[in-house]
Design a protein around this motif. Structure first.
Motif, PDB file in Angstrom:
ATOM      1  N   ARG A 162     108.100 -84.959 -39.609  1.00  0.00           N
ATOM      2  CA  ARG A 162     108.330 -85.294 -41.012  1.00  0.00           C
ATOM      3  C   ARG A 162     108.484 -84.064 -41.901  1.00  0.00           C
ATOM      4  O   ARG A 162     109.053 -84.147 -42.989  1.00  0.00           O
ATOM      5  CB  ARG A 162     107.187 -86.163 -41.518  1.00  0.00           C
ATOM      6  CG  ARG A 162     107.065 -87.494 -40.791  1.00  0.00           C
ATOM      7  CD  ARG A 162     105.939 -88.363 -41.345  1.00  0.00           C
ATOM      8  NE  ARG A 162     106.260 -88.850 -42.676  1.00  0.00           N
ATOM      9  CZ  ARG A 162     105.605 -88.507 -43.781  1.00  0.00           C
ATOM     10  NH1 ARG A 162     104.595 -87.625 -43.694  1.00  0.00           N
ATOM     11  NH2 ARG A 162     105.937 -89.003 -44.952  1.00  0.00           N
ATOM     12  N   ALA A 163     107.996 -82.916 -41.471  1.00  0.00           N
ATOM     13  CA  ALA A 163     108.070 -81.714 -42.308  1.00  0.00           C
ATOM     14  C   ALA A 163     109.495 -81.370 -42.710  1.00  0.00           C
ATOM     15  O   ALA A 163     109.713 -80.749 -43.756  1.00  0.00           O
ATOM     16  CB  ALA A 163     107.450 -80.528 -41.570  1.00  0.00           C
TER      17      ALA A 163
ATOM     18  N   PRO B 250     108.080 -77.466 -47.733  1.00  0.00           N
ATOM     19  CA  PRO B 250     108.791 -76.181 -47.713  1.00  0.00           C
ATOM     20  C   PRO B 250     109.791 -76.061 -46.570  1.00  0.00           C
ATOM     21  O   PRO B 250     110.653 -75.184 -46.595  1.00  0.00           O
ATOM     22  CB  PRO B 250     107.664 -75.159 -47.568  1.00  0.00           C
ATOM     23  CG  PRO B 250     106.534 -75.909 -46.960  1.00  0.00           C
ATOM     24  CD  PRO B 250     106.629 -77.298 -47.516  1.00  0.00           C
ATOM     25  N   LEU B 251     109.684 -76.943 -45.587  1.00  0.00           N
ATOM     26  CA  LEU B 251     110.604 -76.925 -44.457  1.00  0.00           C
ATOM     27  C   LEU B 251     111.717 -77.975 -44.580  1.00  0.00           C
ATOM     28  O   LEU B 251     112.528 -78.130 -43.660  1.00  0.00           O
ATOM     29  CB  LEU B 251     109.854 -77.145 -43.145  1.00  0.00           C
ATOM     30  CG  LEU B 251     108.826 -76.069 -42.776  1.00  0.00           C
ATOM     31  CD1 LEU B 251     108.143 -76.426 -41.462  1.00  0.00           C
ATOM     32  CD2 LEU B 251     109.469 -74.692 -42.683  1.00  0.00           C
TER      33      LEU B 251
ATOM     34  N   VAL C 218     104.233 -78.939 -33.329  1.00  0.00           N
ATOM     35  CA  VAL C 218     103.451 -77.756 -33.681  1.00  0.00           C
ATOM     36  C   VAL C 218     102.152 -78.206 -34.324  1.00  0.00           C
ATOM     37  O   VAL C 218     102.141 -79.126 -35.156  1.00  0.00           O
ATOM     38  CB  VAL C 218     104.238 -76.850 -34.651  1.00  0.00           C
ATOM     39  CG1 VAL C 218     103.384 -75.662 -35.091  1.00  0.00           C
ATOM     40  CG2 VAL C 218     105.524 -76.373 -34.000  1.00  0.00           C
ATOM     41  N   SER C 219     101.056 -77.568 -33.964  1.00  0.00           N
ATOM     42  CA  SER C 219      99.769 -77.866 -34.599  1.00  0.00           C
ATOM     43  C   SER C 219      98.914 -76.611 -34.610  1.00  0.00           C
ATOM     44  O   SER C 219      98.839 -75.890 -33.606  1.00  0.00           O
ATOM     45  CB  SER C 219      99.027 -78.980 -33.844  1.00  0.00           C
ATOM     46  OG  SER C 219      97.796 -79.276 -34.465  1.00  0.00           O
TER      47      SER C 219
ATOM     48  N   VAL D 101     102.205 -76.153 -43.086  1.00  0.00           N
ATOM     49  CA  VAL D 101     102.331 -77.615 -43.117  1.00  0.00           C
ATOM     50  C   VAL D 101     101.926 -78.240 -41.789  1.00  0.00           C
ATOM     51  O   VAL D 101     101.729 -79.455 -41.720  1.00  0.00           O
ATOM     52  CB  VAL D 101     103.770 -78.057 -43.476  1.00  0.00           C
ATOM     53  CG1 VAL D 101     104.169 -77.516 -44.839  1.00  0.00           C
ATOM     54  CG2 VAL D 101     104.771 -77.619 -42.411  1.00  0.00           C
ATOM     55  N   PHE D 102     101.793 -77.425 -40.745  1.00  0.00           N
ATOM     56  CA  PHE D 102     101.442 -77.959 -39.434  1.00  0.00           C
ATOM     57  C   PHE D 102      99.959 -77.812 -39.106  1.00  0.00           C
ATOM     58  O   PHE D 102      99.553 -78.005 -37.955  1.00  0.00           O
ATOM     59  CB  PHE D 102     102.282 -77.284 -38.349  1.00  0.00           C
ATOM     60  CG  PHE D 102     103.747 -77.606 -38.433  1.00  0.00           C
ATOM     61  CD1 PHE D 102     104.177 -78.923 -38.472  1.00  0.00           C
ATOM     62  CD2 PHE D 102     104.695 -76.596 -38.487  1.00  0.00           C
ATOM     63  CE1 PHE D 102     105.526 -79.233 -38.549  1.00  0.00           C
ATOM     64  CE2 PHE D 102     106.040 -76.882 -38.569  1.00  0.00           C
ATOM     65  CZ  PHE D 102     106.462 -78.213 -38.605  1.00  0.00           C
ATOM     66  N   GLU D 103      99.131 -77.481 -40.095  1.00  0.00           N
ATOM     67  CA  GLU D 103      97.693 -77.456 -39.833  1.00  0.00           C
ATOM     68  C   GLU D 103      97.199 -78.871 -39.528  1.00  0.00           C
ATOM     69  O   GLU D 103      97.720 -79.859 -40.057  1.00  0.00           O
ATOM     70  CB  GLU D 103      96.937 -76.858 -41.010  1.00  0.00           C
ATOM     71  CG  GLU D 103      97.081 -75.346 -41.093  1.00  0.00           C
ATOM     72  CD  GLU D 103      96.042 -74.700 -41.999  1.00  0.00           C
ATOM     73  OE1 GLU D 103      95.054 -75.378 -42.348  1.00  0.00           O
ATOM     74  OE2 GLU D 103      96.217 -73.515 -42.340  1.00  0.00           O
ATOM     75  N   GLU D 104      96.207 -78.959 -38.685  1.00  0.00           N
ATOM     76  CA  GLU D 104      95.652 -80.249 -38.274  1.00  0.00           C
ATOM     77  C   GLU D 104      95.361 -81.122 -39.494  1.00  0.00           C
ATOM     78  O   GLU D 104      94.792 -80.663 -40.482  1.00  0.00           O
ATOM     79  CB  GLU D 104      94.362 -80.037 -37.488  1.00  0.00           C
ATOM     80  CG  GLU D 104      94.577 -79.401 -36.123  1.00  0.00           C
ATOM     81  CD  GLU D 104      93.259 -79.139 -35.413  1.00  0.00           C
ATOM     82  OE1 GLU D 104      92.197 -79.483 -35.976  1.00  0.00           O
ATOM     83  OE2 GLU D 104      93.282 -78.587 -34.305  1.00  0.00           O
TER      84      GLU D 104
END
Length: 211
Positions: free
Chosen positions: A33-34, A41-42, A72-73, A93-96
């Motif tokens: 979804r990012a 931002p992506l 990515v996480s 944005v990919f932080e858990e």
């Protein structure tokens, strides 16, 4: 792709086709979804690429091919992202726990399908992907996902270097700008992968299913 550049590559001895091996799979790179949610931002204009990837995923499943996904996480704070996180702060944005890291609608893995969690661009770097493919007897990857110049390119290059045939599906990959997409596909096709149209990829899947 730029035909003059492509012809120049071929004239210099680049671009020999790899073809499909005996046991292909679909590899879905970071279809999350990012890249689709306004305010991220992506965010990128990749809706058509996502739709094409969903078509490819459906065809792979219908043919009984393995379908594998990457995402990515990062742990909170992102220390496991190393210099990649420092280079691209937007990867936060990919932080858990961030919903932007969730799979795009229609592109979520089904129960039993492999999901590879990664911290860097390549789906192979620091992951079990190569071992999983080898153990399953997979020799060819039909690659789709986001973005062409980033994780798709890194994954296709590493696939070749690990001994797997990378077949990158043009319409099923996307980027922030069409020029980036086309330039990277041209270079991949010359050096590291075969670039297929969606129709060619669907034909490859049908042929694999009937073999």
């Amino acid at each position: 792709m730029n035909e003059d550049l492509a012809a120049g590559y071929r004239a210099s001895g680049f671009g020999q086709g790899l073809g499909c091996g005996r046991s292909p799979a679909v590899l879905v790179v970071d279809l999350v979804r990012a890249y689709l949610v306004d305010g991220s931002p992506l965010r990128a204009p990749v809706e058509d690429a996502v739709a094409a990837a969903v078509t490819l995923i459906g065809a792979g499943r219908a043919a009984g091919l393995p379908v594998l996904f990457t995402r990515v996480s990062y742990r909170p704070g992102g220390a496991d992202g190393g210099l990649f996180r420092r280079k691209i702060p937007a990867l936060g944005v990919f932080e858990e726990g961030s919903p932007l890291g969730d799979f795009a609608e229609g592109a979520a893995p089904r129960p039993g399908e492999t999901v590879v969690t990664k911290q860097y661009a390549s789906s192979f770097h620091g992951t079990s992907l190569a071992a999983t493919l080898t153990a399953s007897g997979i020799d060819t990857l039909l690659i789709c996902g986001l973005t062409t110049s980033g994780c798709v390119r890194a994954t296709a290059t590493d696939a070749l270097q690990h001994g797997f045939r990378p077949l990158v599906v043009d319409e099923a990959c996307g980027d922030r700008d069409r020029r980036l997409h086309e330039a990277n596909l041209l270079d991949l096709d010359a050096k590291y992968a075969d670039v297929l149209s969606l129709d060619e990829a669907l034909t490859t899947i049908r042929e694999a299913a009937s073999a």
